[in-house]
Design an enzyme around this catalytic site. Sequence first.
Site, mmCIF file in Angstrom:
data_model
loop_
_atom_site.group_PDB
_atom_site.id
_atom_site.type_symbol
_atom_site.label_atom_id
_atom_site.label_comp_id
_atom_site.label_asym_id
_atom_site.label_seq_id
_atom_site.Cartn_x
_atom_site.Cartn_y
_atom_site.Cartn_z
ATOM 1 N N LYS A 125 0.867 -1.194 0.000
ATOM 2 C CA LYS A 125 0.000 0.000 0.000
ATOM 3 C C LYS A 125 0.891 1.227 0.000
ATOM 4 O O LYS A 125 2.031 1.176 0.465
ATOM 5 C CB LYS A 125 -0.876 0.025 1.256
ATOM 6 N N ASP A 165 -7.140 4.345 -4.438
ATOM 7 C CA ASP A 165 -7.783 4.216 -3.121
ATOM 8 C C ASP A 165 -8.392 5.602 -2.871
ATOM 9 O O ASP A 165 -8.644 6.342 -3.842
ATOM 10 C CB ASP A 165 -6.756 3.818 -2.047
#
Length: 443
Positions: A125, A165
């Site tokens: 991430k 995201d």
Amino acid sequence: MSYTMNVLEQAKKNNPGEPEFIQAMTEILTTLQPYVDARPEYEKAGILERLVEPERAVLFRVPWVDDAGKVRVNRGYRVQFNSAIGPYKGGLRFHPSVCLSIIKFLGFEQIFKNSLTGLPIGGGKGGSDFDPKGKSDREVMAFCQSFMTELYRHIGADTDVPAGDIGVGGREIGFMFGQYKRVVNRFEGVLTGKGLTYGGSLARTEATGYGLVYLVDEMLRRHGKSLEGRTVAVSGSGNVAIYATQKVQQLGGKVVTLSDSNGFIYDAEGIDLSLVKDIKEIRRGRISEYKGHKPGAVYTEGRGIWNIPCDIALPCATQNELNGDDAKTLVKNGCFAVGEGANMPSTLEATEVFLQNKVLFAPGKAANAGGVATSALEMSQNSMRISWSFDEVDQKLRGIMVNIYDNIAAAAKEADCEDNFVAGANIAGFKKVAEAMMQQGTV
Ligand code: NDP
Ligand code: 2IT
């Protein structure tokens, strides 16, 4: 103290000031405890000590010039958590709250989520504390180009494949892809969520929201229920919330709420999604504007969305947006199913309330896995240099979500906690990663 709890205690000490990461580790390790402690080979191989430590984390300066000609500086992150089952894969988040704790919690969750998809993707991430809100397209481009000018050296189609995201959608992916291609002089599937003209997959935009509703629909059907005629509360009004709403409506449910960080709308007649898309996707406006076009709707500033009575709740905004009191209110109002579109939207207390009250609770790492699963389908299409039709991708997505439901339900049953999909998802996700790590030796 058991091996698992020892690792958790040590990990808490090793990561001071990282509450979100500690929260994610606490949830996962607590539910894995019986499974792991019954298998001493994992302790010998130090599986958990390795799992909670990212393989690599980079933190970098991102300087860019705003429209007034002033130099601004943000922080960039990429945490490459685990590559046991495939290249690192996971989104990039651009939001002022982004910090190491948030990126690490998201990267840690991503390991298990990606494993659950059944596809060959590891966990990672990244992101930045850059806030795209209120910035011009040129400012967003300047930031994205600077961000990629450092990130490019850490990623690659077979190394690490970022995606979107919060705060990162098609526009940002496009700017980052353009800069990556320019710097490395290679056209490759290094990012997913790309535009359809340059390697993107049909149905990736819809995938997280659709996948969430496919999984919830399956969970309901296995319990003799359905979405038909149900009242559904959805939070957020971004990518996940919008396409979850669309799929609920297609399956005959009525979505009555949406929100953003300023407040929420309640429309008893059911959300008018084309109006929401116009406000959010085209004009990049605020959800409060909905009321101006739909006078019957009520806008409330601030928190309180979970006080609206509903049968099913789909939190699709951000971490810890639903606390223990909210969960109690939902239960009191008759809510019988919850599907987490966001990552870790329920606090540990809220999750406990749902489980104790036998609410059908689909945790984020299972329920929102349709996004990253479709990203993996985008990677396959890029490698094969072909494009599947919308229906082909959508069918595969549906199959993946049903398969995830089967696996988490079976793992829960095997662990003697039937219908505890929190434990089921964590165990099912862990099994594959742990086995791959065991077979690859001490790395
Ligand atoms: P978007 O940026 O498209 O939308 C985010 C939404 O959540 C906006 O309505 C935003 O409101 C709201 N929100 C964000 N931060 C906060 C906050 N701190 N407090 C209150 N509301 C907030 O993001 P996505 O829809 O893509 O992501 C939503 C959630 O889903 C995230 O948890 C993400 O990690 C998760 N997710 C996303 C996937 C994807 O494919 N996009 C895949 C799997 C999970 P505002 O505009 O006011 O900021
Ligand atoms: O949280 C997530 O799974 C995502 N933001 C999507 C990641 C991806 O690689 O598509």
